[in-house]
Design an enzyme around this catalytic site. Structure first.
Site, PDB file in Angstrom:
ATOM      1  CG  ASP A   1      -6.150  -2.559   3.449  1.00  0.00           C
ATOM      2  OD1 ASP A   1      -5.061  -2.174   3.910  1.00  0.00           O
ATOM      3  OD2 ASP A   1      -6.681  -1.512   2.950  1.00  0.00           O
TER       4      ASP A   1
ATOM      5  CG  ASP B   1      -4.956   2.455   0.931  1.00  0.00           C
ATOM      6  OD1 ASP B   1      -6.037   1.861   0.842  1.00  0.00           O
ATOM      7  OD2 ASP B   1      -3.956   2.353   1.334  1.00  0.00           O
TER       8      ASP B   1
ATOM      9  CG  MET C   1      -8.340   7.356   2.760  1.00  0.00           C
ATOM     10  SD  MET C   1      -7.494   7.215   4.151  1.00  0.00           S
ATOM     11  CE  MET C   1      -6.677   5.701   4.083  1.00  0.00           C
TER      12      MET C   1
ATOM     13  CG  HIS D   1      -3.882  -1.193  -1.623  1.00  0.00           C
ATOM     14  ND1 HIS D   1      -5.082  -2.101  -1.592  1.00  0.00           N
ATOM     15  CD2 HIS D   1      -4.399  -0.428  -0.278  1.00  0.00           C
ATOM     16  CE1 HIS D   1      -5.985  -1.588  -1.010  1.00  0.00           C
ATOM     17  NE2 HIS D   1      -5.471  -0.917   0.021  1.00  0.00           N
TER      18      HIS D   1
ATOM     19  CG  MET E   1     -11.195   3.466   2.578  1.00  0.00           C
ATOM     20  SD  MET E   1      -9.676   3.425   3.224  1.00  0.00           S
ATOM     21  CE  MET E   1      -8.356   3.816   1.805  1.00  0.00           C
TER      22      MET E   1
ATOM     23  CG  MET F   1     -11.477  -2.346   5.538  1.00  0.00           C
ATOM     24  SD  MET F   1     -10.300  -2.072   4.498  1.00  0.00           S
ATOM     25  CE  MET F   1      -9.060  -1.260   5.762  1.00  0.00           C
TER      26      MET F   1
ATOM     27  CB  SER G   1      -0.845  -0.025   1.194  1.00  0.00           C
ATOM     28  OG  SER G   1      -1.268   1.132   1.454  1.00  0.00           O
TER      29      SER G   1
ATOM     30  CG  HIS H   1      -9.007   0.354  -0.241  1.00  0.00           C
ATOM     31  ND1 HIS H   1      -8.653   0.098   1.043  1.00  0.00           N
ATOM     32  CD2 HIS H   1     -10.630   0.536   0.162  1.00  0.00           C
ATOM     33  CE1 HIS H   1      -9.297   0.195   1.957  1.00  0.00           C
ATOM     34  NE2 HIS H   1     -10.653   0.346   1.377  1.00  0.00           N
TER      35      HIS H   1
HETATM   36  C1  DX5 Z   1      -6.026   1.936   5.670  1.00  0.00           C
HETATM   37  C2  DX5 Z   1      -5.577   1.698   4.477  1.00  0.00           C
HETATM   38  C3  DX5 Z   1      -4.551   0.497   4.475  1.00  0.00           C
HETATM   39  C4  DX5 Z   1      -3.123   0.806   4.889  1.00  0.00           C
HETATM   40  C5  DX5 Z   1      -2.743  -0.252   5.489  1.00  0.00           C
HETATM   41  O1  DX5 Z   1      -7.212   2.432   5.916  1.00  0.00           O
HETATM   42  O2  DX5 Z   1      -6.569   1.281   3.516  1.00  0.00           O
HETATM   43  O3  DX5 Z   1      -4.352   0.079   3.056  1.00  0.00           O
HETATM   44  O4  DX5 Z   1      -2.431   1.370   3.861  1.00  0.00           O
HETATM   45  O5  DX5 Z   1      -1.519   0.102   6.165  1.00  0.00           O
HETATM   46  P1  DX5 Z   1      -0.664  -1.067   7.200  1.00  0.00           P
HETATM   47  O6  DX5 Z   1      -0.427  -2.197   6.194  1.00  0.00           O
HETATM   48  O7  DX5 Z   1       0.227  -0.191   7.573  1.00  0.00           O
HETATM   49  O8  DX5 Z   1      -1.736  -1.256   8.132  1.00  0.00           O
HETATM   50 ZN    ZN Z   2      -6.451  -0.027   1.594  1.00  0.00          ZN
END
Ligand code: DX5
Ligand code: ZN
Length: 222
Positions: free
Chosen positions: A175, A34, A36, A32, A67, A136, A7, A65
């Protein structure tokens, strides 16, 4: 065979292209990405223009991903920017069936993500048409949080239901807090796409970190 998916949330964003090349040459299968919006989760990250620039320079399987509150609205833009797979949250305001269809209409893989408090059953009505379920294993919003081991029964339930309806090909992604220590728990429950942010990008030797996670997953499937 598990898919290892670093990620970029834990990457150095000032050199994102080089960071991605580093993990890809170190054995990563997917990247990956992310997204947000500060509304669906209490954090803001990166979006469409960054993915467009990144995917032009670095050829990879971008696992996006979302969010965000209204993912359906942005499916086309993320697909056009280089997403090869898009996961959106079942808890978002978009209609799940319509969003899955919109993702498939762009010719890419579709996944539904579940927050920790959302039961496995919430995704069952969509299993036949989905490519992937993202479970998650932390509350979404931040990297570096502690893995929630109590998510393992949920992974197992989804794996069993997928199998029951003849979908042994279902990808189950996890994740949050995934590393070489937590991987055996999620792999034995049935997860086969392993997202790792801090466990890869916070290490000096990313190839070694990826190899350790891969080995932990393979030791379980043997
Ligand atoms: C959190 C993200 C993850 C995050 C995971 O909401 O969706 O993808 O980067 O990070 P680690 O592996 O450090 O928990
Ligand atoms: Zn993620």
């Amino acid at each position: 065979m598990s898919i290892i998916c670093p990620s970029v949330l834990s990457a150095d964003f000032s050199s994102l292209g080089d960071e991605c090349r580093d993990v890809l040459s170190g054995g990563a299968d997917w990247i990956h990405y992310d997204v947000m919006d500060g509304v669906f989760v209490p954090n803001i990250t990166i979006g469409i223009p960054v993915l467009r620039s990144l995917s032009k320079k670095v050829d990879a399987f971008y696992d996006v991903h979302l969010m965000i509150s209204d993912p359906a609205k942005y499916v086309d833009a993320f697909a056009n920017a280089g997403a090869r797979h898009i996961s959106f949250h079942i808890e978002s305001q978009s209609d799940a069936a319509d969003t899955i269809e919109a993702i498939h209409n762009k010719g890419i893989l579709a996944g539904v993500a579940l927050k920790p408090k959302t039961p496995a059953e919430a995704v069952f009505p969509y299993l036949e048409v989905l490519d992937l379920v993202l479970v998650m294993t932390v509350e979404p919003g931040f990297g570096g949080q502690k893995f929630m081991a109590d998510m393992c029964p949920k992974i197992r339930k989804i794996r069993e239901e997928a199998s029951r309806i003849g979908r042994d090909d279902m990808l189950i992604e996890v994740d949050g807090g995934i590393d070489a220590v937590t991987t055996p728990m999620v792999s034995s429950a049935g997860a086969n796409v392993l997202v790792a942010g801090s466990a890869v990008f916070n290490k000096k030797d990313r190839a070694e970190a990826i190899a350790a996670i891969r080995k932990a997953a393979e030791d379980v499937s043997r």
